[in-house]
Motif scaffolding. Structure first.
Motif, PDB file in Angstrom:
ATOM      1  N   SER A 106     -16.892 -21.645  54.669  1.00 28.30           N
ATOM      2  CA  SER A 106     -17.960 -22.195  55.393  1.00 28.30           C
ATOM      3  C   SER A 106     -17.785 -21.396  56.688  1.00 28.30           C
ATOM      4  O   SER A 106     -19.298 -20.819  57.285  1.00 28.30           O
ATOM      5  CB  SER A 106     -17.087 -23.459  55.804  1.00 28.30           C
ATOM      6  OG  SER A 106     -18.163 -24.261  57.320  1.00 28.30           O
ATOM      7  N   ALA A 115     -19.060 -29.453  55.689  1.00 24.40           N
ATOM      8  CA  ALA A 115     -18.959 -28.947  56.399  1.00 24.40           C
ATOM      9  C   ALA A 115     -19.748 -27.791  57.041  1.00 24.40           C
ATOM     10  O   ALA A 115     -19.279 -27.209  58.441  1.00 24.40           O
ATOM     11  CB  ALA A 115     -17.772 -27.844  56.099  1.00 24.40           C
ATOM     12  N   ALA A 140     -13.709 -23.293  60.902  1.00 30.12           N
ATOM     13  CA  ALA A 140     -13.440 -22.914  60.605  1.00 30.12           C
ATOM     14  C   ALA A 140     -12.266 -24.856  60.335  1.00 30.12           C
ATOM     15  O   ALA A 140     -11.461 -24.613  59.199  1.00 30.12           O
ATOM     16  CB  ALA A 140     -12.294 -21.562  60.476  1.00 30.12           C
ATOM     17  N   ILE A 141     -11.547 -24.614  61.546  1.00 31.03           N
ATOM     18  CA  ILE A 141     -11.066 -25.311  61.606  1.00 31.03           C
ATOM     19  C   ILE A 141     -11.097 -26.252  61.753  1.00 31.03           C
ATOM     20  O   ILE A 141     -10.551 -27.315  60.561  1.00 31.03           O
ATOM     21  CB  ILE A 141     -10.020 -25.501  63.064  1.00 31.03           C
ATOM     22  CG1 ILE A 141      -8.971 -23.974  62.723  1.00 31.03           C
ATOM     23  CG2 ILE A 141      -9.628 -26.620  63.807  1.00 31.03           C
ATOM     24  CD1 ILE A 141      -8.373 -24.005  64.616  1.00 31.03           C
ATOM     25  N   ALA A 143     -13.519 -27.055  59.106  1.00 27.39           N
ATOM     26  CA  ALA A 143     -13.727 -27.087  57.183  1.00 27.39           C
ATOM     27  C   ALA A 143     -12.610 -27.587  57.044  1.00 27.39           C
ATOM     28  O   ALA A 143     -12.534 -28.349  56.037  1.00 27.39           O
ATOM     29  CB  ALA A 143     -14.892 -26.101  57.477  1.00 27.39           C
ATOM     30  N   PHE A 144     -11.520 -26.600  57.787  1.00 27.50           N
ATOM     31  CA  PHE A 144      -9.781 -26.911  56.671  1.00 27.50           C
ATOM     32  C   PHE A 144      -9.790 -28.937  57.210  1.00 27.50           C
ATOM     33  O   PHE A 144      -8.738 -29.280  55.957  1.00 27.50           O
ATOM     34  CB  PHE A 144      -9.350 -25.911  57.645  1.00 27.50           C
ATOM     35  CG  PHE A 144      -7.749 -25.979  57.352  1.00 27.50           C
ATOM     36  CD1 PHE A 144      -7.128 -25.531  56.325  1.00 27.50           C
ATOM     37  CD2 PHE A 144      -6.499 -27.126  57.907  1.00 27.50           C
ATOM     38  CE1 PHE A 144      -6.154 -25.691  55.597  1.00 27.50           C
ATOM     39  CE2 PHE A 144      -5.597 -27.220  57.445  1.00 27.50           C
ATOM     40  CZ  PHE A 144      -5.419 -26.214  56.136  1.00 27.50           C
ATOM     41  N   SER A 177     -20.210 -26.523  60.755  1.00 27.91           N
ATOM     42  CA  SER A 177     -19.878 -25.246  61.355  1.00 27.91           C
ATOM     43  C   SER A 177     -21.445 -24.526  61.290  1.00 27.91           C
ATOM     44  O   SER A 177     -21.016 -23.142  62.854  1.00 27.91           O
ATOM     45  CB  SER A 177     -19.129 -24.739  59.754  1.00 27.91           C
ATOM     46  OG  SER A 177     -18.337 -25.168  59.246  1.00 27.91           O
ATOM     47  N   THR A 193     -12.212 -23.890  51.475  1.00 30.47           N
ATOM     48  CA  THR A 193     -13.686 -24.224  52.130  1.00 30.47           C
ATOM     49  C   THR A 193     -13.653 -24.020  53.976  1.00 30.47           C
ATOM     50  O   THR A 193     -15.181 -23.328  54.379  1.00 30.47           O
ATOM     51  CB  THR A 193     -13.543 -25.774  52.726  1.00 30.47           C
ATOM     52  OG1 THR A 193     -13.730 -26.580  50.671  1.00 30.47           O
ATOM     53  CG2 THR A 193     -14.766 -25.821  53.345  1.00 30.47           C
ATOM     54  N   ALA A 194     -12.761 -23.409  55.000  1.00 31.07           N
ATOM     55  CA  ALA A 194     -13.042 -23.224  56.044  1.00 31.07           C
ATOM     56  C   ALA A 194     -13.483 -22.205  55.926  1.00 31.07           C
ATOM     57  O   ALA A 194     -14.536 -21.348  56.754  1.00 31.07           O
ATOM     58  CB  ALA A 194     -11.432 -22.983  56.329  1.00 31.07           C
TER      59      ALA A 194
END
Length: 277
Positions: free
Chosen positions: A77, A148, A198-199, A201-202, A152, A73-74
């Motif tokens: 995204s 996310a 990214a973080i 989304a993570f 993002s 996902t990260a």
């Protein structure tokens, strides 16, 4: 702020953060009875809880599922958001402002309101397409990507607006197309924004319990669901397994801490045009 007062404020804030972490660590190496009695410092040191959680909690399977879903996902995204934000910021077309306002408006919708619609949508899609979505890792990945990607993209839109256009114009004079500008100019200069998106989304996929508990099966459960199930299953006992729960919590927090330590320089400061030709 005077230096003595600054030291006091920093000490108080550090204590607010470190004392709960120390309590979790001490409880993870203490006996369950001592923790139930309210002892802060361990009366006996034992590392058996860290060995038991891999069988009692099922932590290994949950960690692998969480890393796979949250990591994918990260990455996806972040890649999609930087390309989408580049189009929204640098190109003028009909509906551009509507899309930007829609991205901002989507952030105000609580995730709990979307649980039933998403479940029904995926169930219906599985019936029409003949493909199993509910209970799979990629189904959970699509769910997290839905939430996310708007955030993002908005983060990257805000970041790209601050980048100078002169570098892009110079690249176009040298013959670079839109894809070349994106890959050679925008992406190298946008690493801080990409890392932040990214973080986020993570963390969305790593910490989620609501969607993961509905959209997964035992073999595809994330680590957050495994911890919830373990905690609920031990509540009925005379003394809950405090040590194993605390040890599991620390192990599950370790990947996030490592992630921040690796990318902290991108989170704290911005990059310049270094590396751009």
């Amino acid at each position: 702020m005077p230096r003595p007062l600054l030291i006091i404020v920093i000490a108080v804030l550090s204590a607010l953060v470190l004392i709960p972490v120390l309590y979790i660590f001490f409880a993870s190496i203490n006996s369950d009875i001592s923790v139930a009695q309210g002892d802060f410092f361990p009366t006996e040191l034992s590392w058996q809880n860290y060995a038991k959680i891999w069988t009692s909690v099922g932590l290994a399977n949950g960690l692998l599922n969480s890393l796979a879903v949250a990591g994918s996902t990260a990455i996806v995204s972040a890649l999609l958001s930087v390309a989408t934000a580049y189009v929204l910021v640098r190109f003028a077309f009909r509906g551009r402002l509507t899309i930007l306002r829609g991205l901002l408006g989507l952030q105000s919708i609580p995730g709990t309101l979307m649980l039933l619609p998403v479940f029904v949508l995926f169930s219906s899609a599985a019936s029409y397409l003949g493909v199993t979505i509910i209970g799979t890792q990629w189904g959970l990945f699509l769910t997290y990507l839905t939430f996310a990607l708007p955030f993002s993209t908005w983060v990257m839109v805000t970041y790209l607006r601050g980048l100078p256009r002169e570098l892009e114009e110079a690249a176009r004079i040298d013959g670079a197309g839109s894809l070349g500008v994106l890959l050679r100019i925008i992406v190298p200069l946008s690493w801080p924004g990409i890392v932040v998106s990214a973080i986020f989304a993570f963390l969305l996929g790593w910490n989620d319990v609501l969607f993961a508990s509905v959209m997964t099966r035992p073999e595809s459960q994330t680590v957050a669901v495994a911890l919830q199930i373990f905690g609920s299953a031990t509540e009925g006992g005379a003394v809950p397994y405090y040590g194993q729960m605390m040890a599991s919590a620390l192990v599950c927090a370790a990947p996030v801490v490592i992630l921040y330590l690796i990318f902290q320089r991108y989170l704290v400061g911005g990059l310049t045009a270094g590396g751009v030709k």
